[in-house]
Design an enzyme around this catalytic site. Structure first.
Site, PDB file in Angstrom:
ATOM      1  N   ARG A  61      35.976 -14.228 -11.112  1.00  0.00           N
ATOM      2  CA  ARG A  61      36.092 -15.423 -10.273  1.00  0.00           C
ATOM      3  C   ARG A  61      37.172 -16.349 -10.817  1.00  0.00           C
ATOM      4  NH1 ARG A  61      32.595 -18.489 -11.241  1.00  0.00           N
ATOM      5  NH2 ARG A  61      31.420 -17.228 -12.719  1.00  0.00           N
ATOM      6  N   LYS A 100      29.065 -15.174  -4.650  1.00  0.00           N
ATOM      7  CA  LYS A 100      28.870 -16.479  -5.253  1.00  0.00           C
ATOM      8  C   LYS A 100      29.244 -17.606  -4.280  1.00  0.00           C
ATOM      9  CE  LYS A 100      26.972 -16.132  -9.363  1.00  0.00           C
ATOM     10  NZ  LYS A 100      26.355 -14.968  -9.909  1.00  0.00           N
ATOM     11  N   HIS A 151      19.923 -19.966 -10.374  1.00  0.00           N
ATOM     12  CA  HIS A 151      20.776 -18.871 -10.838  1.00  0.00           C
ATOM     13  C   HIS A 151      19.947 -18.058 -11.832  1.00  0.00           C
ATOM     14  CE1 HIS A 151      24.694 -17.400 -12.887  1.00  0.00           C
ATOM     15  NE2 HIS A 151      24.433 -16.676 -11.840  1.00  0.00           N
ATOM     16  N   LYS A 207      20.789 -11.475 -17.228  1.00  0.00           N
ATOM     17  CA  LYS A 207      19.875 -11.562 -16.077  1.00  0.00           C
ATOM     18  C   LYS A 207      19.642 -10.186 -15.457  1.00  0.00           C
ATOM     19  CE  LYS A 207      22.475 -14.401 -13.729  1.00  0.00           C
ATOM     20  NZ  LYS A 207      23.550 -14.516 -14.725  1.00  0.00           N
ATOM     21  N   ASP A 214      19.943 -12.016  -9.530  1.00  0.00           N
ATOM     22  CA  ASP A 214      20.902 -13.117  -9.720  1.00  0.00           C
ATOM     23  C   ASP A 214      20.610 -14.449  -9.039  1.00  0.00           C
ATOM     24  OD1 ASP A 214      23.376 -13.801 -11.015  1.00  0.00           O
ATOM     25  OD2 ASP A 214      24.380 -13.731  -9.097  1.00  0.00           O
TER      26      ASP A 214
HETATM   27  N1  LIG Z   1      20.500  -8.466 -26.481  1.00  0.00           N
HETATM   28  C1  LIG Z   1      21.012  -8.312 -25.278  1.00  0.00           C
HETATM   29  N2  LIG Z   1      20.374  -8.785 -24.193  1.00  0.00           N
HETATM   30  C2  LIG Z   1      20.903  -8.663 -22.963  1.00  0.00           C
HETATM   31  N3  LIG Z   1      22.080  -8.046 -22.701  1.00  0.00           N
HETATM   32  C3  LIG Z   1      22.754  -7.537 -23.749  1.00  0.00           C
HETATM   33  C4  LIG Z   1      22.264  -7.648 -25.063  1.00  0.00           C
HETATM   34  N4  LIG Z   1      23.146  -7.053 -25.892  1.00  0.00           N
HETATM   35  C5  LIG Z   1      24.143  -6.601 -25.131  1.00  0.00           C
HETATM   36  N5  LIG Z   1      23.925  -6.871 -23.834  1.00  0.00           N
HETATM   37  C6  LIG Z   1      24.856  -6.545 -22.729  1.00  0.00           C
HETATM   38  O1  LIG Z   1      25.273  -7.778 -22.163  1.00  0.00           O
HETATM   39  C7  LIG Z   1      25.498  -7.644 -20.777  1.00  0.00           C
HETATM   40  C8  LIG Z   1      24.590  -8.564 -19.986  1.00  0.00           C
HETATM   41  O2  LIG Z   1      25.092  -8.595 -18.688  1.00  0.00           O
HETATM   42  P1  LIG Z   1      24.258  -8.833 -17.372  1.00  0.00           P
HETATM   43  O3  LIG Z   1      22.849  -8.397 -17.542  1.00  0.00           O
HETATM   44  O4  LIG Z   1      25.038  -8.251 -16.255  1.00  0.00           O
HETATM   45  O5  LIG Z   1      24.329 -10.425 -17.318  1.00  0.00           O
HETATM   46  P2  LIG Z   1      24.143 -11.385 -16.090  1.00  0.00           P
HETATM   47  O6  LIG Z   1      23.394 -10.641 -15.054  1.00  0.00           O
HETATM   48  O7  LIG Z   1      23.381 -12.545 -16.652  1.00  0.00           O
HETATM   49  O8  LIG Z   1      25.521 -11.757 -15.667  1.00  0.00           O
HETATM   50  C9  LIG Z   1      25.220  -6.199 -20.419  1.00  0.00           C
HETATM   51  O9  LIG Z   1      26.441  -5.519 -20.457  1.00  0.00           O
HETATM   52  C10 LIG Z   1      24.288  -5.752 -21.569  1.00  0.00           C
HETATM   53  O10 LIG Z   1      24.360  -4.387 -21.819  1.00  0.00           O
HETATM   54  C1  LIG Z   2      29.167 -12.237 -10.169  1.00  0.00           C
HETATM   55  C2  LIG Z   2      28.913 -13.135 -11.043  1.00  0.00           C
HETATM   56  O1  LIG Z   2      27.666 -13.295 -11.558  1.00  0.00           O
HETATM   57  P1  LIG Z   2      26.860 -12.671 -12.766  1.00  0.00           P
HETATM   58  O2  LIG Z   2      27.833 -12.372 -13.842  1.00  0.00           O
HETATM   59  O3  LIG Z   2      25.914 -13.768 -13.123  1.00  0.00           O
HETATM   60  O4  LIG Z   2      26.167 -11.418 -12.300  1.00  0.00           O
HETATM   61  C3  LIG Z   2      29.958 -14.069 -11.395  1.00  0.00           C
HETATM   62  O5  LIG Z   2      29.662 -15.011 -12.126  1.00  0.00           O
HETATM   63  O6  LIG Z   2      31.091 -13.868 -10.925  1.00  0.00           O
HETATM   64 MN   LIG Z   3      24.084 -10.310 -13.060  1.00  0.00          MN
END
Ligand SMILES: Nc1ncnc2c1ncn2[C@@H]1O[C@H](COP(=O)(O)OP(=O)(O)O)[C@@H](O)[C@H]1O
Ligand SMILES: C=C(OP(=O)(O)O)C(=O)O
Ligand SMILES: [Mn+2]
Length: 531
Positions: A59, A200, A220, A242, A257
């Site tokens: 973004r 988003k 969020h 998340k 999300d």
């Molecule tokens: N301890 C941890 N807890 C959660 N995610 C972790 C951890 N260590 C590494 N990661 C990595 O961090 C990233 C978390 O991303 P994601 O779950 O997509 O975040 P969000 O949905 O909040 O944007 C993933 O690539 C996951 O594999």
């Molecule tokens: C898609 C997004 O959300 P998230 O990384 O929280 O999944 C973003 O922030 O661009």
């Molecule tokens: Mn996510």
């Protein structure tokens, strides 16, 4: 590909898009095939569609605007985050974008947001590219054939990644833009192919619509539900976990999300799909997400070998490699995507300083303080210009998407938390043993174990100690986690260095919170650092 003429036809003249060849509500399979036929994507060995989003792979918050008009003027919290855009400039730019889409092949999809009937928001998405339209199929909710008859779109998304604005004339900052117009109910996105702007954009719209018109709290967060029907929600900025942590084979996924918390004591998903980061993804650590990558899923900005096998460690295009898939690619899901009032709330933070404990239990005052602060690190890639974890305060764990003042959401959340009597936990999924660069990312299996123990109520009866700087209650034992991991100071080689870093972080919390002090009562102020 099915013959398009046999399908329902719609005209886009009402939007100012003239003589376009309209592909209306193509199936996921058709969009997959047409993307490949057009050489705009390729098929991976898993069957998923692999595309590249182009110049933008994340973004661009500085190019995200809200039209300042009668609908928004007095309500939006204008500033660095919600950048105003003039209504007549919007109209002119809109005209240029629809002229650009005229005479082209365009992909139109009718869909909706909000799994709860009472909050349903019908959306018509008009895309220049077939894969962006397939993203909309994956991420928004899919109306039934019955619902499609007489479908009345309320919001329109016009998405033209190939259109470049002329900043000097159009009122944008540069050639790309994502503009929300609440008066006209239009999201206008151009100059960027990053699909995250689409989801988003609607999230940001709902973050205005729900609290202002429906007295409902948008969040969020991800959400899932346990065997006894108890809901858990996980707040966190991008990259804090998340999506990863809500995907738990023992619990039914509600969404990864964006959710609303109603006054009828329910939590509902806004979306119909997930958008997971795939950097370093492995079948072993994240089997559910790994297995969701099959036909119907869209991989973004990944690198494959000539057999179509993805190298998830390859970040040569971006660290923000992604996959989108409809939620039914996950086995254990809640249908419809609605749960009861949450019993447990997790605030996920990726602390790049390595100071915060991996899990701690918050008092109501601490919960409000930490929610308003939204301390975390921006992880690399999700936003333009962020190349390594950057400590940041993002109010409500989602400041880039919140049109209203953060305290509006915080007040609603505090009231709902009190009413529902939830446990609130702060979970550091970020660094331990030292700051980013010296320490390591918290092991995913430990974070998962801590969350499971909290959810199962097994942290209720263990001994807690108080963090000397932040006043947070830290459990001293947790099944499947070594004791020393639970106390961050013990993970650092140099205890004095830890104290210094903890004090430095406490000082930045206080500095950041100064802007909110006038809104905070004593209980909330006492929820901050204690030294
Ligand atoms: N301890 C941890 N807890 C959660 N995610 C972790 C951890 N260590 C590494 N990661 C990595 O961090 C990233 C978390 O991303 P994601 O779950 O997509 O975040 P969000 O949905 O909040 O944007 C993933 O690539 C996951 O594999
Ligand atoms: C898609 C997004 O959300 P998230 O990384 O929280 O999944 C973003 O922030 O661009
Ligand atoms: Mn996510």
């Amino acid at each position: 590909m099915a013959d398009n003429d046999t399908k329902m036809m719609i005209s886009l003249e009402q939007y100012g898009i003239k003589n376009a060849k309209v592909h209306y509500n193509l199936s996921s399979d058709e969009l997959h095939d047409v993307t490949i036929k057009n050489e705009q994507g390729v098929e991976a060995a898993s069957g998923a569609l692999a595309i590249k989003t182009g110049e933008f792979t994340g973004r661009s918050p500085m190019d995200r605007f809200i039209v300042k008009d009668a609908a928004t003027e007095d309500k939006v919290w204008w500033g660095d985050i919600n950048i105003p855009f003039e209504a007549d400039k919007f109209d002119k730019l809109y005209d240029k974008v629809v002229a650009y889409l005229s005479e082209k092949e365009v992909y139109v999809r009718d869909s909706y947001a909000c799994a709860d009937e009472n909050y349903k928001l019908n959306i018509r998405v008009v895309n220049e590219y077939p894969w962006s339209n397939m993203f909309a199929y994956n991420m928004f909710l899919r109306p039934t054939a019955e619902e499609l008859e007489g479908f009345d779109p309320e919001w329109t998304i016009i998405n033209a990644p190939g259109f470049m604005a002329d900043a000097a004339v159009d009122g944008t900052r540069q050639h790309n833009f994502a503009i929300l117009n609440f008066g006209k109910k239009v999201a206008l996105i151009g100059g960027t192919g990053y699909t995250g702007e689409i989801k988003k954009g609607i999230f940001s719209a709902l973050n205005f619509i729900l609290p202002v018109y429906k007295n409902t709290l948008p969040m969020h967060c991800s959400a899932n539900v346990g065997k006894n029907g108890e809901t858990a929600i996980f707040f966190g900025l991008s990259g804090t976990g998340k999506t990863t942590l809500s995907c738990d084979p023992e619990r039914k996924l509600i969404g990864d999300d964006e959710h609303g918390w109603t006054n009828e004591n329910t939590v509902f998903n806004f979306e119909g799909g997930c958008y997971a980061k795939v950097i370093d993804l492995s079948a072993e650590k994240e089997p559910e997400i790994y297995n969701a990558i099959k036909r119907g899923a869209i991989l973004e900005n990944i690198v494959m070998n000539d057999k179509g096998e993805v190298d998830f460690e390859d970040t040569s295009i971006t660290q923000n490699t992604r996959v989108s898939y409809p939620i039914y690619h996950i086995d254990n899901i809640q249908t419809p995507s609605i749960g009861k009032n949450p019993k447990n709330i997790f605030f996920l933070t990726a602390d790049a300083f390595g100071v915060l404990p991996p899990i701690s239990k918050l008092t109501p005052g601490q919960a409000a303080y930490h929610f308003i602060s939204g301390y975390t690190a921006k992880v690399a890639g999700t936003e333009a210009g962020i190349n390594e974890p950057l400590p940041s305060f993002s109010a409500c764990f989602g400041a880039p998407f919140m049109p209203l003042h953060p305290t509006k959401y915080a007040e609603m959340l505090s009231a709902k938390m009190q009413e529902a009597g939830v446990n609130v936990w702060l979970v550091n999924t970020g660094w331990t043993g030292g700051p980013y660069g010296t320490g390591n990312r918290m092991k995913l299996k430990y974070t998962r174990a801590m969350i499971t123990e909290a959810l199962e109520g097994r942290l209720d009866n263990v001994e807690f100690i108080t963090h000397p700087v932040f006043g947070l209650s830290m459990p001293t034992t947790c099944e499947n986690v070594p004791d020393e991991v639970l106390n961050p100071k013990e993970t650092w080689a140099d205890a004095n260095a830890y104290d210094a870093k903890a004090n430095e972080l406490a000082a930045s919390f206080k500095k950041n919170f100064a802007q909110f002090e006038e809104y905070a009562n004593e209980e909330i102020m006492n929820g901050g650092p204690i030294v």
